[in-house]
Design a protein around this motif. Structure first.
Motif, PDB file in Angstrom:
ATOM      1  N   THR A  29     -12.619   7.397  -8.352  1.00 26.39           N
ATOM      2  CA  THR A  29     -12.986   6.133  -7.694  1.00 26.39           C
ATOM      3  C   THR A  29     -11.746   5.320  -7.349  1.00 26.39           C
ATOM      4  OG1 THR A  29     -15.095   6.078  -8.913  1.00 26.39           O
ATOM      5  CG2 THR A  29     -14.326   4.011  -7.950  1.00 26.39           C
ATOM      6  N   ARG A  30     -10.769   5.305  -8.224  1.00 25.21           N
ATOM      7  CA  ARG A  30      -9.535   4.564  -7.951  1.00 25.21           C
ATOM      8  C   ARG A  30      -8.774   5.199  -6.795  1.00 25.21           C
ATOM      9  NH1 ARG A  30      -9.319   4.453 -13.613  1.00 25.21           N
ATOM     10  NH2 ARG A  30      -7.874   6.201 -13.629  1.00 25.21           N
ATOM     11  N   ARG A  31      -8.762   6.503  -6.717  1.00 25.61           N
ATOM     12  CA  ARG A  31      -8.044   7.178  -5.618  1.00 25.61           C
ATOM     13  C   ARG A  31      -8.687   6.868  -4.263  1.00 25.61           C
ATOM     14  NH1 ARG A  31      -7.173  13.278  -8.114  1.00 25.61           N
ATOM     15  NH2 ARG A  31      -5.640  12.691  -9.758  1.00 25.61           N
ATOM     16  N   ALA A  32     -10.028   6.890  -4.233  1.00 28.71           N
ATOM     17  CA  ALA A  32     -10.722   6.617  -2.968  1.00 28.71           C
ATOM     18  C   ALA A  32     -10.468   5.173  -2.526  1.00 28.71           C
ATOM     19  CB  ALA A  32     -12.215   6.870  -3.134  1.00 28.71           C
ATOM     20  N   ALA A  33     -10.492   4.256  -3.462  1.00 26.87           N
ATOM     21  CA  ALA A  33     -10.265   2.852  -3.107  1.00 26.87           C
ATOM     22  C   ALA A  33      -8.840   2.650  -2.609  1.00 26.87           C
ATOM     23  CB  ALA A  33     -10.537   1.966  -4.336  1.00 26.87           C
ATOM     24  N   LEU A  34      -7.854   3.313  -3.211  1.00 24.05           N
ATOM     25  CA  LEU A  34      -6.459   3.170  -2.814  1.00 24.05           C
ATOM     26  C   LEU A  34      -6.261   3.711  -1.378  1.00 24.05           C
ATOM     27  CD1 LEU A  34      -3.568   2.421  -3.559  1.00 24.05           C
ATOM     28  CD2 LEU A  34      -3.297   4.705  -4.562  1.00 24.05           C
ATOM     29  N   LEU A  35      -6.853   4.847  -1.040  1.00 30.81           N
ATOM     30  CA  LEU A  35      -6.732   5.412   0.295  1.00 30.81           C
ATOM     31  C   LEU A  35      -7.376   4.508   1.333  1.00 30.81           C
ATOM     32  CD1 LEU A  35      -7.444   9.174  -0.493  1.00 30.81           C
ATOM     33  CD2 LEU A  35      -5.249   8.165   0.166  1.00 30.81           C
ATOM     34  N   ALA A  36      -8.589   3.922   1.004  1.00 29.14           N
ATOM     35  CA  ALA A  36      -9.271   3.037   1.953  1.00 29.14           C
ATOM     36  C   ALA A  36      -8.445   1.786   2.195  1.00 29.14           C
ATOM     37  CB  ALA A  36     -10.646   2.663   1.403  1.00 29.14           C
ATOM     38  N   GLU A  37      -7.826   1.240   1.158  1.00 24.65           N
ATOM     39  CA  GLU A  37      -7.011   0.033   1.305  1.00 24.65           C
ATOM     40  C   GLU A  37      -5.775   0.317   2.139  1.00 24.65           C
ATOM     41  OE1 GLU A  37      -4.677  -3.202  -1.602  1.00 24.65           O
ATOM     42  OE2 GLU A  37      -5.868  -1.575  -2.468  1.00 24.65           O
ATOM     43  N   ALA A  38      -5.153   1.461   1.920  1.00 24.63           N
ATOM     44  CA  ALA A  38      -3.942   1.814   2.674  1.00 24.63           C
ATOM     45  C   ALA A  38      -4.254   2.036   4.165  1.00 24.63           C
ATOM     46  CB  ALA A  38      -3.315   3.077   2.088  1.00 24.63           C
ATOM     47  N   ALA A  39      -5.376   2.653   4.460  1.00 20.50           N
ATOM     48  CA  ALA A  39      -5.759   2.866   5.855  1.00 20.50           C
ATOM     49  C   ALA A  39      -6.005   1.537   6.550  1.00 20.50           C
ATOM     50  CB  ALA A  39      -6.995   3.754   5.937  1.00 20.50           C
ATOM     51  N   GLN A  40      -6.631   0.596   5.861  1.00 21.07           N
ATOM     52  CA  GLN A  40      -6.904  -0.728   6.440  1.00 21.07           C
ATOM     53  C   GLN A  40      -5.608  -1.489   6.662  1.00 21.07           C
ATOM     54  OE1 GLN A  40      -9.528  -3.089   4.115  1.00 21.07           O
ATOM     55  NE2 GLN A  40      -9.655  -4.771   5.598  1.00 21.07           N
ATOM     56  N   ALA A  41      -4.628  -1.400   5.742  1.00 25.29           N
ATOM     57  CA  ALA A  41      -3.348  -2.113   5.876  1.00 25.29           C
ATOM     58  C   ALA A  41      -2.553  -1.569   7.076  1.00 25.29           C
ATOM     59  CB  ALA A  41      -2.543  -1.971   4.587  1.00 25.29           C
ATOM     60  N   VAL A  42      -2.573  -0.269   7.308  1.00 24.32           N
ATOM     61  CA  VAL A  42      -1.847   0.324   8.449  1.00 24.32           C
ATOM     62  C   VAL A  42      -2.441  -0.195   9.749  1.00 24.32           C
ATOM     63  CG1 VAL A  42      -1.351   2.489   9.647  1.00 24.32           C
ATOM     64  CG2 VAL A  42      -1.105   2.336   7.155  1.00 24.32           C
TER      65      VAL A  42
ATOM     66  N   ALA B 292       0.828  -1.215   0.000  1.00 24.59           N
ATOM     67  CA  ALA B 292       0.000   0.000   0.000  1.00 24.59           C
ATOM     68  C   ALA B 292       0.857   1.259   0.000  1.00 24.59           C
ATOM     69  CB  ALA B 292      -0.930  -0.015   1.209  1.00 24.59           C
ATOM     70  N   ARG B 293       1.986   1.272   0.722  1.00 21.18           N
ATOM     71  CA  ARG B 293       2.852   2.435   0.776  1.00 21.18           C
ATOM     72  C   ARG B 293       3.473   2.742  -0.588  1.00 21.18           C
ATOM     73  NH1 ARG B 293       7.201   2.064   5.392  1.00 21.18           N
ATOM     74  NH2 ARG B 293       7.691   4.090   4.443  1.00 21.18           N
ATOM     75  N   THR B 294       3.757   1.712  -1.379  1.00 16.22           N
ATOM     76  CA  THR B 294       4.377   1.947  -2.706  1.00 16.22           C
ATOM     77  C   THR B 294       3.391   2.602  -3.663  1.00 16.22           C
ATOM     78  OG1 THR B 294       3.760  -0.284  -3.392  1.00 16.22           O
ATOM     79  CG2 THR B 294       5.934   0.000  -2.437  1.00 16.22           C
ATOM     80  N   ARG B 295       2.057   2.435  -3.495  1.00 13.74           N
ATOM     81  CA  ARG B 295       1.077   3.036  -4.405  1.00 13.74           C
ATOM     82  C   ARG B 295       0.632   4.418  -3.980  1.00 13.74           C
ATOM     83  NH1 ARG B 295      -1.017  -2.307  -4.130  1.00 13.74           N
ATOM     84  NH2 ARG B 295      -2.655  -1.626  -2.680  1.00 13.74           N
ATOM     85  N   LEU B 296       0.936   4.843  -2.734  1.00 18.60           N
ATOM     86  CA  LEU B 296       0.526   6.169  -2.251  1.00 18.60           C
ATOM     87  C   LEU B 296       1.496   7.263  -2.750  1.00 18.60           C
ATOM     88  CD1 LEU B 296      -0.405   5.359   1.459  1.00 18.60           C
ATOM     89  CD2 LEU B 296      -1.971   5.928  -0.383  1.00 18.60           C
ATOM     90  N   PRO B 297       0.993   8.506  -2.871  1.00 16.07           N
ATOM     91  CA  PRO B 297       1.910   9.624  -3.206  1.00 16.07           C
ATOM     92  C   PRO B 297       2.984   9.772  -2.098  1.00 16.07           C
ATOM     93  CG  PRO B 297      -0.388  10.271  -3.433  1.00 16.07           C
ATOM     94  CD  PRO B 297      -0.382   8.959  -2.751  1.00 16.07           C
ATOM     95  N   ALA B 298       4.090  10.390  -2.470  1.00 11.83           N
ATOM     96  CA  ALA B 298       5.198  10.531  -1.512  1.00 11.83           C
ATOM     97  C   ALA B 298       4.768  11.318  -0.270  1.00 11.83           C
ATOM     98  CB  ALA B 298       6.379  11.229  -2.199  1.00 11.83           C
ATOM     99  N   SER B 299       3.814  12.237  -0.450  1.00 10.03           N
ATOM    100  CA  SER B 299       3.376  13.063   0.696  1.00 10.03           C
ATOM    101  C   SER B 299       2.593  12.257   1.716  1.00 10.03           C
ATOM    102  CB  SER B 299       2.521  14.240   0.195  1.00 10.03           C
ATOM    103  OG  SER B 299       1.402  13.739  -0.520  1.00 10.03           O
ATOM    104  N   LEU B 300       2.082  11.104   1.302  1.00  4.51           N
ATOM    105  CA  LEU B 300       1.266  10.293   2.208  1.00  4.51           C
ATOM    106  C   LEU B 300       1.931   8.967   2.555  1.00  4.51           C
ATOM    107  CD1 LEU B 300      -2.259  10.743   0.541  1.00  4.51           C
ATOM    108  CD2 LEU B 300      -1.337  11.948   2.547  1.00  4.51           C
TER     109      LEU B 300
END
Length: 1004
Positions: free
Chosen positions: A674-687, A354-362
């Protein structure tokens, strides 16, 4: 039966209508029918027979066109009308044979009218004629029943042909039997003979078939008996022999006895073999039991030694089992720690992804920060739903515009195609109407030509027949001249031989003289100077052969005349139908008509196709008009629809421009968010998962270390290595239990005394006992097989014996029937020893009839011959061969000599009045046989020329005596002396236009 009148028209030699008044002739009692040769005397009798039975006598039988007169006009029909009284009823019979007549109207040629018949009866009260029938069959049955005779009997009894009776006198028994069989209808007796012969053949065939079945059963018995019947002699009788059944049954009984004896011997052998096999089996079982105990003891000792060798291994298994039971107390902690470690590894892997798909700021943002950013994007997606619907509507409008364009192009093509087709409609309709009119004209012409074609073909066929018949007539004319010459030569030769024989008759009579016997001429017993035959003497056989040759030649001449007459009549009919045109001209005309008719018929055949094509064209015209109209209406509707969707599209484009932003479309912008929202939700769940699993792993490590210490293990690793799963613990326990069970079993078997005692004794030898048993079983099987075969053989022989007895019982009545039927058939056929004269049943009946005929004929012959001759019947064979009949002999007794001789020895004149007497006697007997029908009119045809004056007077007196009880007799003859002796006459005159009849004498 009495004839009243006869009317003939266009019949035989009578071209013009003629009438014979039999009532006037019958009033005289005796009348003469005379005329020159060929005038038609016999045709009058033929007309009477034709009226009664629809056909004429003997060889003159003509049911078709041959009865028609050649002198008759084409339009005059051939007709015979007979008025008579029979069985107390006054009847009128009208007959018309099948005949040609000209076609009606102005058409050329002839057609054939079918034969016709009418029957009428006169009412005695009113005197009126009433129609009864027009059916040939009904009229024939009615006349035959009333007259009581068929045509052959009528012609023999009423028309009295003297030539036939002269041949009857000289004929052998076979020829007499054929004539008498026809007259008296003895076919039922011949049918009895044939039926008996058929029954005999059938019964004989059934007996032979039964004997064949018995012999077949004997063969099967011999095959089933085998050796028991090998030396027995087979029955010698053949199928049909009387003693065959008894011989077969006796032979089969002996064969069964031998088979039963062999079966009993085989049963004794089986009993002995069973005892030997039982003893051998008992010995084998004892040896097998000894071997089993010895092997069991040896096996027990081997198992005890093996247990001692595996004791250390058993102790190691027990120690391993103790460690595994201690490790079981640490197992829950080990399982919990392994589960926590596995979940933490999975959460760490997902966290890194999940960290590899997030922007560097996040990349280092926490779960709460990521969830906040997701909620913001979700709100932005909610605002794009209306724009997405507008974009889909824009696409739908574009598709509608494209569809409208396609429909517009299709309608334009339809409109243009309809315009092009309708432009040529008038030309197509006119062409098809002209085609129909042409076909109608051809059909009319074909009908006209067809009406001309049949007459043309008929004329052509008639012309070919005319030419062929003309050639045949020429050949027949030449053949007739040849047969006339041959008949004249044969007659002259016969007369010469007869004259020479009469000249030397004294020598012929002298040849029959015997010393001491009376002469048949003078009665003297001394013959001092008998005449001697001179050179070239002619005997009776030579004269008879010459007479027979003349008869055959004259018959050939008559047949040639009849054939030529028929050919000429057919040729005239064909010439009248064909005219004078040649075959080539008529063939050319007929061929031209056929070609024209074929062309016209082919042209007329196109009418139906042309009409169907016009109908299809009219349907297509209507369809094209409707298609053009429909295309115009659809074009107007599309124009208003296009304007409406253009306005709606302008409003939608403004809304989409605002919603798309920098994206290519609203849908593309929606997908990106829609892809951005799904990526953020997945990253929050993985953390969150990574943090939770790290905490649970730490807690599990502490619990495991505490559990291992309490179970006695130095480290958790030692506990993990000692741990066994359930399957491994069960396997370990099974190995321990197996060793303990084996130890108990070995101890138990070591305590067995019978095995120890068997081991201490000598070694077992079951092989020899098995060999002895095998030998005993082979002997027992062979004995059993022999016994079974003998038993089956006895059963088969018993079954075959019952079948043979049943067949013999069934054959007994058949043989009795055959013997009875064969005896009757032999008796009826004249081949039986009981039939002393070897006379057939039919011959026996005919002999009785002939005896009656001879007695009736003698009454008149005695008077004609001045008491000299008497006809007698003879039962002796008429010849020495087996083919001759017995019982149909006919002799004449000469009172002058007192001797009985054959009727063939009579002279010509004697033969005539003997045959006349025989004919009259036969007429009386046949009349009685037919039911006693009274015959008031008789005709006697020819034969009077061979009589001298004295004999002729006697014959006339006899015939005149027939007038008693109102009977009339007509004599058919051309003898001139009869015209002076018989005043009432029916004269037949011939002329170039046909013959006519005229009555002379009395008031005529």
């Amino acid at each position: 039966m009495r004839l009243h009148s006869l009317r003939v028209t266009a019949f035989g030699p009578f071209g013009a209508p003629q009438r014979v008044d039999f009532d006037a002739l019958n009033a005289a009692g005796l009348f003469l029918l005379h005329g020159p040769t060929g005038a038609g005397k016999t045709s009058v009798l033929d007309a009477v027979c034709f009226a009664l039975y629809g056909s004429v006598p003997g060889v003159r039988d003509g049911r078709g066109l041959t009865l028609r007169s050649d002198h008759a006009a084409p339009g005059v029909p051939t007709e015979v009308v007979l008025d008579l009284t029979v069985g107390g009823r006054r009847l009128e019979i009208t007959r018309r044979p099948a005949q040609l007549r000209p076609k009606k109207g102005n058409r050329a040629g002839f057609i054939t009218d079918k034969a016709q018949s009418w029957l009428r009866e006169r009412d005695p009260g009113t005197g009126q004629w009433q129609a009864l029938s027009r059916s040939h069959r009904e009229i024939g049955e009615e006349i035959t029943q009333l007259v009581g005779m068929n045509r052959e009997q009528f012609c023999q009894v009423v028309l009295l042909p003297q030539g036939d009776f002269a041949r009857f006198l000289r004929a052998d028994a076979e020829a007499r039997g054929k004539l008498l069989g026809k007259l008296f209808d003895t076919r039922r007796f011949a049918a009895v003979e044939e039926r008996l012969a058929e029954l005999r053949r059938t019964a004989e065939q059934q007996v032979k078939q039964g004997d064949d079945r018995l012999l077949a059963l004997a063969e099967r018995t011999a095959e089933a008996a085998g050796p028991a019947a090998r030396d027995l002699p087979r029955p010698e009788q053949r199928p049909g022999d009387p003693g065959l059944a008894a011989a077969v049954l006796a032979w089969a009984a002996v064969a069964r006895s031998g088979a039963v004896e062999r079966r009993d011997l085989a049963a004794c052998a089986v009993t002995a073999a069973d005892g030997r096999r039982a003893a051998a089996r008992h010995v084998l079982e004892e040896q097998r039991e000894l071997l089993r105990l010895q092997e069991r003891y040896a096996e027990t000792r081997r198992r005890a030694a093996a247990l001692d060798e595996r004791r250390a291994q058993f102790e190691d298994l027990c120690a391993r089992q103790d460690l595994a039971r201690a490790a079981d107390r640490v197992a829950p902690a080990l399982t919990l720690r392994d589960t926590a470690e596995r979940e933490h590894r999975d959460a760490a892997r997902l966290y890194e992804q999940a960290r590899t798909r997030l922007p560097a700021s996040l990349a280092d943002a926490g779960a709460d920060q990521l969830a906040e950013r997701e909620r913001g994007i979700r709100q932005e997606l909610g605002g794009l739903d209306a724009a997405r619907r507008a974009e889909r509507r824009s696409a739908e409008i574009a598709a509608e515009r494209a569809a409208l364009d396609r429909e517009a192009r299709a309608d334009e093509d339809v409109r243009q195609d309809a315009e092009d087709w309708l432009a040529g409609w008038d030309t197509v309709r006119q062409r098809l109407q002209e085609r129909i009119e042409t076909a109608q004209a051809a059909a009319t012409r074909a009908g006209q030509l067809e009406s001309q074609l049949a007459p043309a073909a008929a004329r052509l066929a008639a012309a070919r027949r005319r030419d062929a018949l003309g050639r045949q007539s020429d050949g027949a004319d030449r053949h007739l001249r040849d047969t006339r010459d041959a008949a004249g030569d044969a007659r002259q030769h016969w007369l010469d031989l007869r004259e020479r024989r009469l000249s030397g008759i004294a020598a012929e009579l002298a040849a029959g003289l015997r010393e001491g016997e009376a002469c048949k001429v003078c009665g003297a017993t001394a013959h001092p100077a008998p005449a001697r035959a001179g050179a070239g003497h002619v005997d009776r056989d030579a004269e008879q052969r010459a007479e027979d040759a003349y008869g055959r030649a004259d018959e050939a001449r008559a047949q040639a005349e009849s054939a030529l007459s028929q050919l000429r009549q057919d040729h005239a009919a064909a010439r009248a139908e064909a005219g004078d045109a040649s075959v080539e001209e008529l063939a050319a005309l007929e061929g031209e008509l056929r070609r024209d008719h074929a062309d016209a018929h082919a042209g007329a055949g196109d009418m139906h196709a042309a009409r169907e094509e016009l109908a299809r064209a009219e349907q297509e015209h209507a369809r094209r008009l409707d298609a053009r109209e429909q295309a115009d209406r659809r074009s107007a509707a599309r124009t208003s629809h296009r304007e409406a969707i253009e306005r709606e599209l302008a409003v939608i484009e403004e809304e989409l421009t605002r919603a798309r932003g920098s994206a290519g479309s609203v849908e593309e912008q929606f997908a990106t968010l829609t892809r951005r929202a799904a990526l953020l939700a997945e990253a929050a769940q993985a953390v969150r998962a990574y943090e939770d699993t790290a905490e649970r792993l730490k807690s599990a490590d502490g619990a495991l270390a505490d559990a291992a210490f309490r179970a006695g293990f130095a480290t958790p690793g030692d506990a993990a290595r000692a741990l066994l799963d359930h399957r491994e613990q069960n396997a370990l326990q099974d190995r321990i239990d197996a060793w303990q069970a084996e130890r108990a079993a070995v101890a138990e078997r070591l305590r067995e005394t019978d095995a120890a005692e068997a081991a201490a004794g000598p070694a077992a030898v079951p092989g020899r006992a098995q060999a002895a048993l095998d030998a005993a079983e082979r002997v027992q099987r062979d004995a059993t097989s022999a016994y079974d075969a003998a038993r089956d053989r006895c059963a088969a022989l018993a079954r075959l014996g019952r079948q043979a007895e049943e067949e013999a019982r069934r054959l007994g009545p058949l043989r009795a029937d055959y013997e009875r039927v064969a005896r009757l058939a032999g008796l009826a056929a004249g081949t039986s020893a009981d039939n002393e004269r070897k006379m057939r049943l039919e011959s026996y009946v005919l002999a009785a009839r002939l005896e009656q005929v001879a007695a009736a004929a003698t009454t008149r012959l005695h008077r004609m011959s001045a008491g000299r001759y008497t006809l007698v019947h003879s039962d002796e064979r008429s010849g020495g061969t087996g083919s001759r009949r017995a019982g149909l002999g006919l002799h004449v007794v000469d009172s002058w000599t007192g001797r009985e001789r054959d009727t063939s020895t009579l002279s010509g004149g004697e033969t005539f009045f003997a045959s006349l007497a025989l004919a009259l006697g036969l007429a009386d007997v046949v009349t009685d046989e037919a039911g006693g029908v009274r015959l008031d009119t008789l005709f006697i045809d020819e034969g009077f020329g061979s009589l001298d004056d004295a004999t002729l007077d006697e014959v006339i007196d006899v015939l005149d005596a027939l007038r008693e009880r109102n009977r009339s007799v007509g004599i058919v003859s051309h003898v001139g002396d009869l015209r002076r002796r018989i005043p009432v006459q029916l004269e037949v005159l011939k002329g170039r236009s046909g013959s006519t009849v005229r009555r002379r004498g009395a008031e005529g």
